[in-house]
Design an enzyme around this catalytic site. Structure first.
Site, PDB file in Angstrom:
ATOM      1  N   GLY A  91     -95.258  40.064 -36.559  1.00 25.32           N
ATOM      2  CA  GLY A  91     -96.278  40.932 -37.140  1.00 25.32           C
ATOM      3  C   GLY A  91     -96.788  40.299 -38.418  1.00 25.32           C
ATOM      4  CB  SER A 124     -94.123  35.710 -35.039  1.00 23.13           C
ATOM      5  OG  SER A 124     -95.337  35.526 -35.712  1.00 23.13           O
ATOM      6  CB  ALA A 125     -93.377  38.033 -39.269  1.00 23.54           C
ATOM      7  CG  HIS A 161     -97.793  32.015 -33.951  1.00 22.88           C
ATOM      8  ND1 HIS A 161     -97.764  32.640 -32.727  1.00 22.88           N
ATOM      9  CD2 HIS A 161     -97.237  32.893 -34.832  1.00 22.88           C
ATOM     10  CE1 HIS A 161     -97.226  33.849 -32.862  1.00 22.88           C
ATOM     11  NE2 HIS A 161     -96.888  34.011 -34.118  1.00 22.88           N
ATOM     12  CD  GLU A 196     -97.978  30.732 -29.939  1.00 23.96           C
ATOM     13  OE1 GLU A 196     -98.655  31.718 -29.657  1.00 23.96           O
ATOM     14  OE2 GLU A 196     -97.139  30.710 -30.860  1.00 23.96           O
TER      15      GLU A 196
END
Length: 243
Positions: A91, A124-125, A161, A196
């Site tokens: 997020g 991700s985050a 990413h 990714e």
């Protein structure tokens, strides 16, 4: 420590979150006999914390584990102390990191993972905050108080990413140029770009780079040619970096 640091939550063809790395996740949670999984969904902005927790629970439905969202805990610090595994959703990194600081959770999470051996999985985050700071996130700082120090499980900066590409007609900086700017200002640090469908796996003193789609890791250092690392490579040397 036992860490799985995923670049992202889904790749093309996946129907479940973290599906591309599910064999590695299953091995980790089974090996550590995990029963109580706490999900930290604070990074989620365009969605529900309950929904994100439910998505993680669905991905782990084949395991005999109890999955709860930290946002539902009456005492978040105690919930971390009772956790066997911590899973941190992607997020907005700025919102996630600030919320952890605001709730006094940075220290308890560090103690859980680094001292008690609690498994940590982030995407991700959730991966970016495992670095010393979140200064190489791709996210906009949408909060008024910019807090950059984070968990520091690894000594290098993470760019999740990561994409080695240019867009025709786009006149702004590329990802590589943004990373170069960071390194010019912070010349003694390294940035690890994980594309990714890939992840870093830490088990004890060993770290490996893995990928579900054969994309390589990119290791950036100032005034040095970037190092391209193939999936399946032992990258324990990154844990010894003096950043």
């Amino acid at each position: 420590m036992d860490l799985l640091l995923l670049s992202n939550g889904k790749v093309a063809g996946n129907t479940k979150v973290m599906e591309f790395a599910l064999p590695a996740i299953t091995e980790l949670l089974t090996r550590k006999n995990v029963k109580n999984v706490v999900v930290i969904p604070y990074a989620v902005i365009r969605g529900s914390h309950d929904d994100r927790t439910a998505m993680v629970a669905e991905s782990l439905s084949h395991l005999d584990v109890n999955v709860t969202g930290l946002h539902r805990a009456e005492d978040p610090v105690e919930a971390i102390r009772q956790a066997d595994a911590i899973i941190v959703s992607g997020g907005n990194t700025w919102v996630l990191n600030k919320t952890l600081h605001d709730q006094g959770l940075i220290g308890p999470i560090q103690q859980a993972v680094m001292q008690r051996g609690v498994a940590y999985i982030g995407w991700s985050a959730g991966s970016v905050i495992s670095a010393p700071t979140i200064r190489t996130t791709n996210d906009m700082c949408i909060v008024s108080a910019a807090i950059t120090p984070s968990l520091g499980f690894v000594p290098f900066q993470i760019n999740a990413h990561y994409i080695d590409a240019t867009i025709e007609g786009h006149m702004g900086e590329t990802r590589d140029e943004r990373i170069e700017e960071f390194l010019i200002v912070n010349p003694h640090q390294s940035v690890i770009g994980i594309p990714e469908g890939s992840w870093l796996a830490v088990s004890g003193e060993t770290m490996t780079y893995e990928s579900a789609n054969e994309k390589p890791l990119h290791w950036f250092r100032l005034n040095q040619e970037r190092k391209i690392v193939a999936p399946g490579t032992d990258v324990t040397e990154l844990m010894a970096l003096d950043c």
